[in-house]
Design a protein around this motif. Structure first.
Motif, PDB file in Angstrom:
ATOM      1  N   THR A 109       0.394  -1.561   0.299  1.00  0.00           N
ATOM      2  CA  THR A 109       0.064  -0.181  -0.597  1.00  0.00           C
ATOM      3  C   THR A 109       0.997   1.628   0.344  1.00  0.00           C
ATOM      4  N   HIS A 119       4.735   4.804   7.153  1.00  0.00           N
ATOM      5  CA  HIS A 119       4.288   2.936   7.448  1.00  0.00           C
ATOM      6  C   HIS A 119       5.480   1.919   7.285  1.00  0.00           C
ATOM      7  N   GLY A 120       5.000   0.927   6.873  1.00  0.00           N
ATOM      8  CA  GLY A 120       5.686  -0.289   7.369  1.00  0.00           C
ATOM      9  C   GLY A 120       7.639  -0.451   6.346  1.00  0.00           C
TER      10      GLY A 120
END
Ligand SMILES: O=C(COP(=O)(O)O)[C@@H](O)[C@H](O)[C@H](O)[C@H](O)COP(=O)(O)O
Length: 234
Positions: free
Chosen positions: A28, A180-181
């Motif tokens: 994403t 985010h990751g």
């Protein structure tokens, strides 16, 4: 005299709570997704435990909050902080959205799973010698590891400039990144001075928080806290 650990500037890495795609393992980047109800509950719970006066992320000790422009990151900040703390930080102009914290631009791989990306790359005649590794190979029609390095190094430079005269708690100097990751793991590598392809295995689940700082109160010794000593309850 402030105690030694809490007086060294820290950088908190807060990954946004769960979304439908993070639940499924879909990459994403630019896609806008809301948190799932579980994601909202997760951030509500972690916010109560770690954000607030006397807690790990103490709003009074923050020099700045940087937030990814993606909605899921903004939503996480909104849920984790009380209205009063958010307002005080905004009034002090300590909150900003920055493209430097946007997730790795996955290009053609947006919305896919790792196995689907690997299959697609094979169809494109890539990876004949070894499997795809985002840290080395980047993303087709998206960002390379060097492009992500460049934008993170720019942010790190800005943070170090805020920290350099505050290595012993002279002023509030903690920094919070909500993002985010992949991006926050990439930030960790660059904070420690490693190239993106350095094989440092890092994990950061949705809603999880990591902590970076410096050893020996030295701006030249950026470090990762692999364990955190919780402050005494007053
Ligand atoms: O899409 C990702 C992160 O975006 P966000 O949900 O906005 O934090 C990726 O990190 C994927 O979740 C990816 O599938 C996952 O991180 C597995 O990657 P890896 O551990 O490098 O195999």
């Amino acid at each position: 005299m402030p105690d030694k650990d809490s007086s060294t500037p820290r950088v908190f890495l807060y990954r946004h709570g769960q979304t439908e795609w993070s639940k499924n393992g879909r990459y994403t980047g630019i896609t806008e997704l809301e948190l799932t109800q579980d994601g909202v509950n997760q951030v509500n719970a972690s916010g109560k435990m770690i954000v607030g006066s006397g807690r790990l992320i103490d709003p009074a000790k923050l020099a700045h909050v940087y937030i990814s422009p993606r909605r899921r990151a903004g939503q996480t900040f909104d849920i984790a902080f009380s209205d009063a703390d958010k307002q005080a930080l905004k009034d002090a102009q300590k909150v900003s959205e920055t493209d430097r914290l946007a997730e790795w631009d996955y290009g053609l791989y947006e919305g896919l799973l790792t196995k689907e990306i690997r299959a697609l790359r094979k169809e494109h005649g890539l990876d004949t010698e070894s499997e795809w590794d985002i840290w080395r190979d980047g993303c087709e029609n998206g960002e390379s590891a060097q492009e992500v390095t460049d934008r993170l190094d720019n942010l790190i430079q800005e943070i170090r400039a805020m920290h350099k005269d505050n290595m012993h708690g002279e002023n509030p100097s903690d920094i919070l990144l909500v993002a985010h990751g992949h991006l926050l793991r990439a930030f960790t590598k660059r904070w420690l001075g490693y190239p993106m392809e350095f094989p440092l295995s890092l994990m950061l689940d949705p809603g999880a928080v990591g902590v970076l700082s410096y050893q020996h109160h030295s701006i030249d010794e950026p470090a990762m806290l692999v364990g955190y000593g919780y402050p005494l309850q007053e």
